[in-house]
Design a protein around this motif. Sequence first.
Motif, PDB file in Angstrom:
ATOM      1  N   SER A  92      33.585  45.005  33.992  1.00 11.79           N
ATOM      2  CA  SER A  92      33.275  44.754  35.468  1.00 11.79           C
ATOM      3  C   SER A  92      33.996  45.430  36.408  1.00 11.79           C
ATOM      4  N   GLU A  93      33.775  45.633  37.721  1.00 14.10           N
ATOM      5  CA  GLU A  93      34.732  46.176  38.831  1.00 14.10           C
ATOM      6  C   GLU A  93      35.900  45.126  38.854  1.00 14.10           C
ATOM      7  N   SER A  94      35.605  43.850  38.693  1.00  7.11           N
ATOM      8  CA  SER A  94      36.464  42.609  39.008  1.00  7.11           C
ATOM      9  C   SER A  94      37.483  42.817  38.112  1.00  7.11           C
ATOM     10  N   SER A  95      37.153  42.895  36.828  1.00  6.25           N
ATOM     11  CA  SER A  95      38.386  42.924  35.663  1.00  6.25           C
ATOM     12  C   SER A  95      39.322  43.948  35.946  1.00  6.25           C
ATOM     13  N   LEU A  96      38.717  45.143  36.237  1.00  8.51           N
ATOM     14  CA  LEU A  96      39.733  46.199  36.601  1.00  8.51           C
ATOM     15  C   LEU A  96      40.527  46.098  37.824  1.00  8.51           C
ATOM     16  N   HIS A  97      39.976  45.637  38.862  1.00 10.18           N
ATOM     17  CA  HIS A  97      40.613  45.447  40.076  1.00 10.18           C
ATOM     18  C   HIS A  97      41.879  44.376  39.722  1.00 10.18           C
ATOM     19  N   ASN A  98      41.361  43.415  38.815  1.00 12.32           N
ATOM     20  CA  ASN A  98      42.723  42.436  38.538  1.00 12.32           C
ATOM     21  C   ASN A  98      43.579  43.057  37.796  1.00 12.32           C
ATOM     22  N   HIS A  99      43.354  43.824  36.671  1.00 13.58           N
ATOM     23  CA  HIS A  99      44.267  44.632  35.981  1.00 13.58           C
ATOM     24  C   HIS A  99      45.137  45.484  36.714  1.00 13.58           C
ATOM     25  N   LEU A 100      44.712  46.116  37.726  1.00 14.29           N
ATOM     26  CA  LEU A 100      45.638  46.948  38.618  1.00 14.29           C
ATOM     27  C   LEU A 100      46.455  46.175  39.441  1.00 14.29           C
ATOM     28  N   SER A 101      45.786  44.865  40.018  1.00 10.54           N
ATOM     29  CA  SER A 101      46.793  44.353  40.925  1.00 10.54           C
ATOM     30  C   SER A 101      47.974  43.501  39.879  1.00 10.54           C
ATOM     31  N   TYR A 102      47.696  43.387  38.768  1.00  6.46           N
ATOM     32  CA  TYR A 102      48.651  42.763  37.719  1.00  6.46           C
ATOM     33  C   TYR A 102      49.713  43.871  37.421  1.00  6.46           C
ATOM     34  N   GLN A 103      49.264  45.078  37.224  1.00  6.80           N
ATOM     35  CA  GLN A 103      50.028  45.977  36.680  1.00  6.80           C
ATOM     36  C   GLN A 103      50.905  46.590  37.698  1.00  6.80           C
ATOM     37  N   PHE A 104      50.468  46.505  39.107  1.00 10.50           N
ATOM     38  CA  PHE A 104      51.331  47.019  40.019  1.00 10.50           C
ATOM     39  C   PHE A 104      52.685  46.131  40.293  1.00 10.50           C
ATOM     40  N   ARG A 105      52.445  44.935  40.096  1.00  8.50           N
ATOM     41  CA  ARG A 105      53.414  43.848  40.191  1.00  8.50           C
ATOM     42  C   ARG A 105      54.322  44.092  39.069  1.00  8.50           C
ATOM     43  N   ALA A 106      53.635  44.069  37.814  1.00  7.85           N
ATOM     44  CA  ALA A 106      54.385  44.009  36.565  1.00  7.85           C
ATOM     45  C   ALA A 106      55.300  45.438  36.468  1.00  7.85           C
ATOM     46  N   SER A 107      54.818  46.503  37.136  1.00  4.29           N
ATOM     47  CA  SER A 107      55.821  47.827  36.872  1.00  4.29           C
ATOM     48  C   SER A 107      56.851  47.914  38.004  1.00  4.29           C
ATOM     49  N   GLY A 108      56.980  46.653  39.131  1.00 11.50           N
ATOM     50  CA  GLY A 108      58.174  46.535  40.018  1.00 11.50           C
ATOM     51  C   GLY A 108      57.704  46.663  41.358  1.00 11.50           C
ATOM     52  N   CYS A 109      56.338  47.015  41.501  1.00 10.66           N
ATOM     53  CA  CYS A 109      55.917  47.019  42.903  1.00 10.66           C
ATOM     54  C   CYS A 109      55.899  45.630  43.580  1.00 10.66           C
ATOM     55  N   ASP A 110      56.006  45.337  45.067  1.00 11.55           N
ATOM     56  CA  ASP A 110      55.836  44.266  45.434  1.00 11.55           C
ATOM     57  C   ASP A 110      54.425  43.479  45.625  1.00 11.55           C
ATOM     58  N   LYS A 111      53.473  44.342  45.945  1.00  8.32           N
ATOM     59  CA  LYS A 111      52.103  43.550  45.938  1.00  8.32           C
ATOM     60  C   LYS A 111      51.120  45.202  46.161  1.00  8.32           C
ATOM     61  N   ASP A 112      50.003  44.914  46.038  1.00  9.90           N
ATOM     62  CA  ASP A 112      48.953  45.828  46.487  1.00  9.90           C
ATOM     63  C   ASP A 112      49.246  46.547  47.712  1.00  9.90           C
ATOM     64  N   ALA A 113      49.177  47.751  47.887  1.00 14.00           N
ATOM     65  CA  ALA A 113      49.362  48.488  49.327  1.00 14.00           C
ATOM     66  C   ALA A 113      48.196  48.023  50.287  1.00 14.00           C
ATOM     67  N   TYR A 114      46.923  47.851  49.610  1.00 13.94           N
ATOM     68  CA  TYR A 114      45.902  47.611  50.504  1.00 13.94           C
ATOM     69  C   TYR A 114      44.748  47.063  49.429  1.00 13.94           C
ATOM     70  N   ILE A 115      43.586  46.412  50.053  1.00 14.03           N
ATOM     71  CA  ILE A 115      42.710  45.896  49.156  1.00 14.03           C
ATOM     72  C   ILE A 115      41.958  47.428  48.475  1.00 14.03           C
ATOM     73  N   PRO A 116      41.987  47.281  47.020  1.00 16.54           N
ATOM     74  CA  PRO A 116      41.484  48.489  46.471  1.00 16.54           C
ATOM     75  C   PRO A 116      39.897  48.809  46.550  1.00 16.54           C
ATOM     76  N   VAL A 117      39.639  49.856  46.288  1.00 16.93           N
ATOM     77  CA  VAL A 117      38.176  50.373  46.087  1.00 16.93           C
ATOM     78  C   VAL A 117      37.998  50.457  44.562  1.00 16.93           C
ATOM     79  N   VAL A 118      37.075  49.489  44.138  1.00 14.93           N
ATOM     80  CA  VAL A 118      36.916  49.744  42.452  1.00 14.93           C
ATOM     81  C   VAL A 118      35.320  49.822  42.481  1.00 14.93           C
ATOM     82  N   ALA A 119      34.902  51.039  42.624  1.00 12.28           N
ATOM     83  CA  ALA A 119      33.462  51.024  42.725  1.00 12.28           C
ATOM     84  C   ALA A 119      32.619  51.948  41.608  1.00 12.28           C
ATOM     85  N   GLY A 120      31.703  51.276  40.744  1.00 10.79           N
ATOM     86  CA  GLY A 120      31.021  51.751  39.869  1.00 10.79           C
ATOM     87  C   GLY A 120      29.634  52.362  40.392  1.00 10.79           C
TER      88      GLY A 120
END
Length: 432
Positions: free
Chosen positions: A207-235
Amino acid sequence: MYGISSVSLTPGITALEYAQRRSKLASELPNGAIAILEATDVKWKSHDVFYDFHQNSNFFYLTGKDATGKDHTFYLYVREKDAKAEQWEGVRSGTQAAVDIFNADETGDITSLSTHLKSILSSASKVYTDIPTTKKPDSSFLSRFISPSTASTPFASLLGTTKTSPLNPLLNNLRAIKSPAELSLLRTVGQRSGRALTSAIAQSWPSESSLHNHLSYQFRASGCDKDAYIPVVAGGRNASIIHYTSNNALLKCDDMVLVDAGGQYGGYVADITRTWPVSGKFTTAQKDLYNAVLAVQRHCVSLCRANAGTSLDDLHKIAESLLQQNLSDIGFERDYTGKIRNFIRLFPHHVGHYVGLDVHDTPGLSRKKRLEEGMCVTVEPGVYVPDEEEFPPQFRGMGVRVEDSVGVGEEGPVVFSTEAVKEVEDIEALRR
């Protein structure tokens, strides 16, 4: 500028660099003029529930405060230390830190701002500010401290007859050219964000939501502070909605998914878009449309160099011309003028924008401005095919966009987001 530290005030940016930015701004102002900036206030979602805080980018650019030279004075008015308030809301800098850490020449409790500001304004030849003079007292953080609540135009009443001019155009010109430290931060956040996207491409998502959640987690896990903006995850067909952010549909195996996402680090952001097949392997039609867009994106990126004499508007015209040729080559029909039929519906947005502290950085800076060394832009051609008879049936309902954050160099572009794979062969190899 005695006592200004070379230690980073924010990640990668020293207190000295912030002081130099203020000096540059001061040098652009007429003698006796002042500039007034208002910090962002907390925005409330509902009672006792607040939105994620984002500081006014111009205020952050000049001070480094997320929450001095001999030719100008830096006044910084803040909320004073308050143990009870800090227990609920977090630590405040206070007036002492305004001097010790943020290198203010003059400071004070913001609740006494009205008295101090009147004195400062009385000797000003001109005021540069972007604070609307017609704000109601309850709609401006600053206005609550400079005039009685009964005043209808508090800031205007305080200014009196002092002439005002917008500050944003001056700051846009300063912010447009990034320093080496800023370029390093943009490369870091692009690298971390790119790796997060590649990790997403390598996996299967229901699903789009599972992909969205993975990216938000990975950004932070890699050392980013947060998402830069609400992402577009469009199938599938959702990719034709340019700012689609519902991100809640199921992903179908025979569709592609378009992801526009990036992290934020030290205040600076990445803006990256990748499109790939949900199954991990492109169909012939998907590959044809994807490569038509990718070829345009690569060519426009190559022109992001200072000696090319191009602007973002020039890049857009080049992108339109090349994209029309590529679409014609794969079966899109031209109209009587020789252009692809309804091309504006296929490619409805600009090919790029400035990027830095904001996703759409330096708002108001003309896209006609020639690209200079140190500028940072996005390059993002796209094609979004409506499910209508006038378009080739094999492409209907598809949406493709490829985007990178790019630094303009003297000899050539510096792509900040190279860790996000984008070649067909590399995308497919991740899932084999």
